[in-house]
Design a protein around this motif. Structure first.
Motif, short mmCIF file in Angstrom:
data_model
loop_
_atom_site.label_atom_id
_atom_site.label_comp_id
_atom_site.label_asym_id
_atom_site.label_seq_id
_atom_site.Cartn_x
_atom_site.Cartn_y
_atom_site.Cartn_z
N TRP A 49 0.98 -1.14 0.13
CA TRP A 49 -0.03 -0.10 0.01
C TRP A 49 0.82 1.03 0.20
N HIS A 50 2.09 1.17 0.93
CA HIS A 50 3.04 2.43 0.75
C HIS A 50 3.43 2.45 -0.65
N GLU A 51 3.90 1.57 -1.46
CA GLU A 51 4.31 1.78 -2.68
C GLU A 51 3.51 2.00 -3.66
N LEU A 52 2.18 1.58 -3.52
CA LEU A 52 1.07 2.37 -4.37
C LEU A 52 0.93 3.44 -4.32
N GLU A 53 1.08 3.88 -2.77
CA GLU A 53 0.82 5.53 -2.47
C GLU A 53 1.94 6.49 -3.20
N GLU A 54 3.28 5.95 -3.08
CA GLU A 54 4.27 6.56 -3.65
C GLU A 54 4.23 6.95 -5.12
N GLU A 55 3.91 5.85 -5.80
CA GLU A 55 3.50 5.73 -7.28
C GLU A 55 2.44 6.58 -7.71
N HIS A 56 1.31 6.53 -7.15
CA HIS A 56 0.26 7.25 -7.77
C HIS A 56 0.24 8.58 -7.19
N TYR A 57 0.69 8.89 -5.85
CA TYR A 57 1.05 10.36 -5.24
C TYR A 57 1.79 11.07 -6.31
N THR A 58 2.92 10.37 -6.63
CA THR A 58 3.96 11.10 -7.41
C THR A 58 3.19 11.23 -8.95
N ALA A 59 2.43 10.59 -9.53
CA ALA A 59 1.80 10.78 -10.79
C ALA A 59 0.88 11.88 -10.55
N TYR A 60 0.12 12.15 -9.40
CA TYR A 60 -0.85 13.39 -9.21
C TYR A 60 0.31 14.59 -9.16
N LEU A 61 1.11 14.64 -8.23
CA LEU A 61 2.10 15.68 -8.26
C LEU A 61 2.76 16.34 -9.59
N GLU A 62 2.89 15.18 -10.59
CA GLU A 62 3.57 15.63 -11.76
C GLU A 62 2.32 15.81 -12.76
N GLY A 63 1.03 15.95 -12.23
CA GLY A 63 -0.13 16.31 -13.00
C GLY A 63 -0.64 15.16 -14.08
N ALA A 64 -0.22 13.83 -13.74
CA ALA A 64 -0.59 12.66 -14.72
C ALA A 64 -2.03 12.26 -14.39
N LEU A 65 -2.24 12.52 -12.89
CA LEU A 65 -3.47 12.11 -12.42
C LEU A 65 -4.25 13.23 -11.14
N SER A 66 -5.45 13.30 -11.15
CA SER A 66 -6.07 14.44 -10.57
C SER A 66 -6.08 13.67 -8.80
N PHE A 67 -6.30 14.58 -7.96
CA PHE A 67 -6.01 14.23 -6.46
C PHE A 67 -6.92 13.08 -6.31
N GLU A 68 -8.43 13.19 -6.58
CA GLU A 68 -9.21 11.95 -6.68
C GLU A 68 -8.88 10.86 -7.35
N GLY A 69 -8.17 11.04 -8.71
CA GLY A 69 -7.89 10.07 -9.60
C GLY A 69 -6.91 9.20 -8.81
N GLN A 70 -5.90 9.80 -8.38
CA GLN A 70 -4.84 9.01 -7.74
C GLN A 70 -5.22 8.02 -6.60
N ARG A 71 -6.43 8.44 -5.76
CA ARG A 71 -6.94 7.79 -4.69
C ARG A 71 -7.62 6.56 -5.40
N ARG A 72 -8.43 6.76 -6.46
CA ARG A 72 -9.17 5.77 -7.06
C ARG A 72 -8.25 4.67 -7.73
N ALA A 73 -7.06 5.25 -8.16
CA ALA A 73 -6.12 4.32 -8.84
C ALA A 73 -5.30 3.33 -7.71
N ARG A 74 -5.00 3.84 -6.72
CA ARG A 74 -4.52 3.15 -5.50
C ARG A 74 -5.37 1.92 -5.10
N ALA A 75 -6.64 2.55 -4.89
CA ALA A 75 -7.72 1.76 -4.40
C ALA A 75 -7.97 0.38 -5.19
N ALA A 76 -7.98 0.71 -6.53
CA ALA A 76 -8.22 -0.39 -7.41
C ALA A 76 -7.14 -1.34 -7.69
N ALA A 77 -6.10 -0.82 -7.84
CA ALA A 77 -4.77 -1.71 -7.61
C ALA A 77 -4.37 -2.44 -6.51
N PHE A 78 -4.79 -2.12 -5.46
CA PHE A 78 -4.84 -2.86 -4.22
C PHE A 78 -5.51 -3.91 -4.02
#
Length: 249
Positions: A49-78
């Motif tokens: 779960w920590h790895e997924l947070e690092e991956e998807h939160y970084t994508a949010y900071l880089e503009g590739a995902l919205s804030f809510e989008g990175q949350r959904r992506a983490r949840a779905a992957a886990f």
């Protein structure tokens, strides 16, 4: 403001520097796993779960995902790793359930309040602030819940500016806000990430302080860069006041 006495400013990262974020994340996901009846190695699951947070939160900071989008992506992957397929709506609901457990686990590291008190004693005119990579509303909610809002003058979040650490612009914006209400004599930034926090701040002209709570050995290139820009390394916030007085006093 002519004639005013200049004051030192100390800025802090929030997650894993002041707030015990990683501990709250681990507690939250394990409680949520049990609630969802997911079976498996809990320690490994918390790490994943920590790895997924690092991956998807970084994508949010880089503009590739919205804030809510990175949350959904983490949840779905886990959830997928436990055979639980989630569409977008279900992923949002899943994350909301996890977030309730995470929020209930928010706490300060035990060295935070004594360190802030020690700073105020050692540097009587010190002014404090927070610079964080995240959404202002979300990070402010943490600050209020942790009763830090009365101790800091400004909270600067990447989500409101459109730039994130280690971009020097976010550090400069923080100091500009302090300077509007009084001259700043010198400034430091304290964070748990060497490149993002300490090196980034030092490159922006502040004293960069790396809070290396776990004694991590950085890659050789980062270690050399940290030495080159004068990063100060500490292992607990108890050490902070003594290390900053010679630099800010």
């Amino acid at each position: 403001m002519t004639g005013e006495t200049a004051s030192p400013v100390v800025l802090f990262d929030l997650d894993d520097t002041l707030m015990a974020h990683r501990e709250a994340v681990a507690t939250g996901i394990l409680r949520h796993m049990r609630e969802r009846a997911y079976e498996g190695d809990e320690r490994a699951a918390a790490g994943r779960w920590h790895e997924l947070e690092e991956e998807h939160y970084t994508a949010y900071l880089e503009g590739a995902l919205s804030f809510e989008g990175q949350r959904r992506a983490r949840a779905a992957a886990f959830a997928r790793e436990f055979g639980d397929e989630l569409d977008e709506r279900a992923a949002s609901a899943w994350f909301a359930e996890y977030f309730r457990h995470y929020r209930d686990s928010w706490a300060l590291h035990d060295d935070v309040l004594p360190a802030l008190d020690a700073l105020a004693t050692a540097l009587p005119r010190v002014r404090l602030g927070i610079v964080t990579n995240g959404e202002l509303e979300f990070q402010t909610a943490k600050i209020v819940r942790l009763a830090l809002h009365g101790r800091v003058e400004h909270v600067i979040a990447s989500g409101e500016l459109g730039i994130a650490k280690p971009d020097p612009g976010i550090f400069h914006e923080a100091l500009d806000r302090f300077a509007r209400t009084g001259p700043v004599s010198a400034a430091a930034y304290v964070g748990d990430r060497l490149r993002t926090d300490a090196i980034g701040a030092a490159r922006a002209g502040l004293v960069g302080v790396w809070l290396n709570r776990h004694g991590v050995r950085p890659p050789d290139d980062e270690a050399a860069e940290a030495i080159d820009v004068g990063v100060v390394e500490i292992h607990r916030l108890d050490e902070l006041a003594a290390r900053l007085v010679p630099r800010l006093g």
